[in-house]
Motif scaffolding. Structure first.
Motif, PDB file in Angstrom:
ATOM      1  N   SER A   1      -2.022  51.490   1.812  1.00 13.77           N
ATOM      2  CA  SER A   1      -1.691  51.745   0.490  1.00 13.77           C
ATOM      3  C   SER A   1      -2.847  53.061   0.314  1.00 13.77           C
ATOM      4  O   SER A   1      -2.206  53.989  -0.398  1.00 13.77           O
ATOM      5  N   PRO A   2      -4.255  53.778   0.690  1.00 11.19           N
ATOM      6  CA  PRO A   2      -4.316  55.130   0.560  1.00 11.19           C
ATOM      7  C   PRO A   2      -3.640  55.908   1.135  1.00 11.19           C
ATOM      8  O   PRO A   2      -3.062  57.257   0.484  1.00 11.19           O
ATOM      9  N   LEU A   3      -2.911  56.256   1.996  1.00 17.52           N
ATOM     10  CA  LEU A   3      -1.842  57.060   2.362  1.00 17.52           C
ATOM     11  C   LEU A   3      -1.148  56.776   1.872  1.00 17.52           C
ATOM     12  O   LEU A   3      -0.391  58.287   1.180  1.00 17.52           O
ATOM     13  N   PHE A   4       0.022  56.584   0.629  1.00 12.92           N
ATOM     14  CA  PHE A   4       0.758  56.033  -0.555  1.00 12.92           C
ATOM     15  C   PHE A   4       0.341  57.095  -1.136  1.00 12.92           C
ATOM     16  O   PHE A   4       1.235  57.434  -2.033  1.00 12.92           O
ATOM     17  N   THR A   5      -0.836  56.472  -1.451  1.00 16.53           N
ATOM     18  CA  THR A   5      -1.060  57.449  -3.318  1.00 16.53           C
ATOM     19  C   THR A   5      -1.539  58.898  -3.040  1.00 16.53           C
ATOM     20  O   THR A   5      -1.306  59.902  -3.427  1.00 16.53           O
ATOM     21  N   ARG A   6      -1.404  59.248  -1.317  1.00 19.31           N
ATOM     22  CA  ARG A   6      -1.306  61.099  -1.499  1.00 19.31           C
ATOM     23  C   ARG A   6       0.059  61.140  -1.505  1.00 19.31           C
ATOM     24  O   ARG A   6       0.157  62.432  -1.447  1.00 19.31           O
TER      25      ARG A   6
ATOM     26  N   LEU B   1       0.079  67.109   3.304  1.00 15.41           N
ATOM     27  CA  LEU B   1       0.117  66.957   4.572  1.00 15.41           C
ATOM     28  C   LEU B   1      -1.522  67.010   5.088  1.00 15.41           C
ATOM     29  O   LEU B   1      -1.997  66.384   5.522  1.00 15.41           O
ATOM     30  N   PHE B   2      -2.155  67.862   4.492  1.00 17.57           N
ATOM     31  CA  PHE B   2      -3.088  68.601   5.083  1.00 17.57           C
ATOM     32  C   PHE B   2      -4.333  68.396   3.773  1.00 17.57           C
ATOM     33  O   PHE B   2      -5.057  68.586   3.522  1.00 17.57           O
ATOM     34  N   ASN B   3      -4.341  66.802   4.426  1.00 13.53           N
ATOM     35  CA  ASN B   3      -5.496  66.131   3.631  1.00 13.53           C
ATOM     36  C   ASN B   3      -5.688  64.992   4.462  1.00 13.53           C
ATOM     37  O   ASN B   3      -5.192  64.189   5.154  1.00 13.53           O
ATOM     38  N   THR B   4      -7.748  64.510   4.719  1.00 15.07           N
ATOM     39  CA  THR B   4      -8.515  64.015   4.818  1.00 15.07           C
ATOM     40  C   THR B   4      -7.608  62.183   5.971  1.00 15.07           C
ATOM     41  O   THR B   4      -7.171  62.336   6.775  1.00 15.07           O
ATOM     42  N   VAL B   5      -7.186  61.874   3.924  1.00 18.99           N
ATOM     43  CA  VAL B   5      -7.134  60.342   4.567  1.00 18.99           C
ATOM     44  C   VAL B   5      -5.151  60.617   4.608  1.00 18.99           C
ATOM     45  O   VAL B   5      -5.547  59.899   6.001  1.00 18.99           O
ATOM     46  N   VAL B   6      -4.057  61.145   5.068  1.00 18.57           N
ATOM     47  CA  VAL B   6      -3.471  61.582   5.050  1.00 18.57           C
ATOM     48  C   VAL B   6      -3.359  62.050   6.875  1.00 18.57           C
ATOM     49  O   VAL B   6      -2.589  61.340   8.078  1.00 18.57           O
ATOM     50  N   LEU B   7      -4.299  62.851   7.274  1.00 20.65           N
ATOM     51  CA  LEU B   7      -4.403  63.083   8.790  1.00 20.65           C
ATOM     52  C   LEU B   7      -4.894  61.986   9.778  1.00 20.65           C
ATOM     53  O   LEU B   7      -4.564  61.812  10.522  1.00 20.65           O
TER      54      LEU B   7
END
Length: 408
Positions: A78-83, A198-204
């Motif tokens: 879930s945290p990935l797809f919110t980004r 994509l340069f987001n802490t969670v996504v990375l």
């Protein structure tokens, strides 16, 4: 689409056979008729041979489903797809449906994944201000489905076992690498078009973790000889698959689920599924049988083989290309092509292993697009087809490269 493909096989086979007959081959139509009866027999034998394996695996998957493993995976994703879907408000029901669908796909729960996917598309459609045009979130969701994020391609293993493969799971690592490539490329291409950061802490963290796992596998196998690579791949694959079974059983048992009853419920579905496959296998295998018997398939493959030789390449992969050509268009057609390749060349031939790897690397782009977008009335797909085909192309190319690495 499938109607046109199926009809084309017979018409092209007839025209090709007519040309061959005029050219002096008086037995070509006899071969066509023999191919129909032969493939009819093979289709029933394949379906009946699948009953035991399908019953077992659908029983295990039902245990995983009732034990709540899908729910746990959904919360983890879930945290990935919110980004990745900034156009969907935080806490929207769509995120739950999306993560449940992709989690079911990860575990190979196709029967559960499709209704969840349709629900996810309906949830996303509730945010769509232009109902006949796909939104960015809907396109990204569709691409992730077409790129086939599957950790355990059980169906491919079952078909390989039925076709007599010495080690049906020896394509596990190649499929894992190919499906990772298709998913990663599909995600990158879609995010680039939609300008998603994509340069987001969670996504990375998520993507970096996946890349690290895949790179670790690649580095490990790079240090092995071809023979050791195949041996270690088989050992690693079988360990992971049996460990998965044990985890499902223990997880469900801890959750106070009746594992035996759950297994029986899923196994019953396996029997029904095996029998229901007969008409589809019969239709596609007979069509492909006459297509090959007429010489039409050989013409196509010979042309491709000549092109590869002209470019200085190796032609081992050519015999598996019918599966690659069919994969974006028809799931049942690609499955039939894979079975026909294994039946003709052998399950443990290079072509048989490559066809199996291609089959497990991606989903059927146009089928998924028709089902998911058709369910909500979307007519304008924007860049969905292009992104889905980019994922397919990446998966097929990776499958070819990895199979040369492991089995060449």
């Amino acid at each position: 689409m499938l109607n046109k493909i199926w009809l084309s096989f017979f018409i092209i086979a007839f025209v090709s056979a007519l040309a061959t007959w005029i050219g002096g081959d008086g037995l070509v139509f006899e071969r066509l008729v023999q191919a129909v009866f032969s493939m009819a027999k093979v289709s029933v034998e394949i379906a009946l041979g699948l009953i035991g394996a399908l019953c077992f695996w659908l029983g295990v998957m039902k245990i995983a489903e009732r034990g709540g493993m899908v729910d746990v995976l959904a919360k983890g994703l879930s945290p990935l797809f919110t980004r990745l879907m900034p156009g969907v408000p935080k806490g929207h029901p769509a995120f739950g449906s999306i993560t449940m669908n992709l989690s079911a796909n990860l575990l190979g729960l196709d029967n559960a994944a499709t209704p969840m996917g349709i629900k996810a598309m309906h949830d996303l459609q509730s945010l769509n201000k232009t109902p006949d045009t796909a939104t960015n979130a809907q396109i990204l969701f569709l691409v992730l489905n077409t790129s086939s994020v599957t950790l355990f391609p059980i169906a491919v293993f079952v078909y390989r076992a039925q076709q007599g493969a010495a080690s049906p799971t020896d394509v596990f690592i190649p499929i894992l690498l190919a499906t990772f490539a298709s998913t990663f490329v599909g995600l990158l291409v879609t995010c680039a078009i939609q300008r998603i950061k994509l340069f987001n802490t969670v996504v990375l963290l998520y993507l970096g973790g996946l890349v690290a796992i895949v790179m670790a596998l690649i580095l490990y196998f790079m240090n092995l000889t071809t023979e050791l690579m195949q041996t270690h791949s088989a050992i690693f694959s079988n360990f992971l698959i049996f460990a998965f079974i044990i985890v499902c059983l223990c997880w469900a048992s801890i959750k106070k689920i009746d594992v035996y009853d759950s297994f029986i419920t899923g196994a019953k579905q396996g029997f029904e599924l095996s029998v229901s496959l007969i008409p589809y296998l019969l239709a596609m295998l007979c069509a492909i049988g006459v297509f090959r018997a007429s010489g039409a398939l050989d013409y196509v493959l010979d042309w491709l083989r000549t092109l590869v030789i002209t470019l200085g390449g190796d032609t081992q992969f050519v015999d598996a290309m019918p599966t690659a050509f069919m994969k974006p268009l028809s799931g049942s057609g690609a499955r039939a092509m894979m079975l026909e390749t294994m039946n003709t060349h052998g399950a443990d031939s290079f072509a048989g292993r490559l066809a199996s790897t291609i089959q497990g690397s991606t989903e059927t782009t146009f089928y998924v697009l028709a089902v998911y977008f058709g369910a909500v009335g979307i007519k304008h797909t924007r860049h969905a087809v292009g992104c889905g085909l980019a994922a397919d192309f990446a998966g097929i190319l990776t499958a070819i490269g990895v199979c040369y690495w492991f089995f060449g």
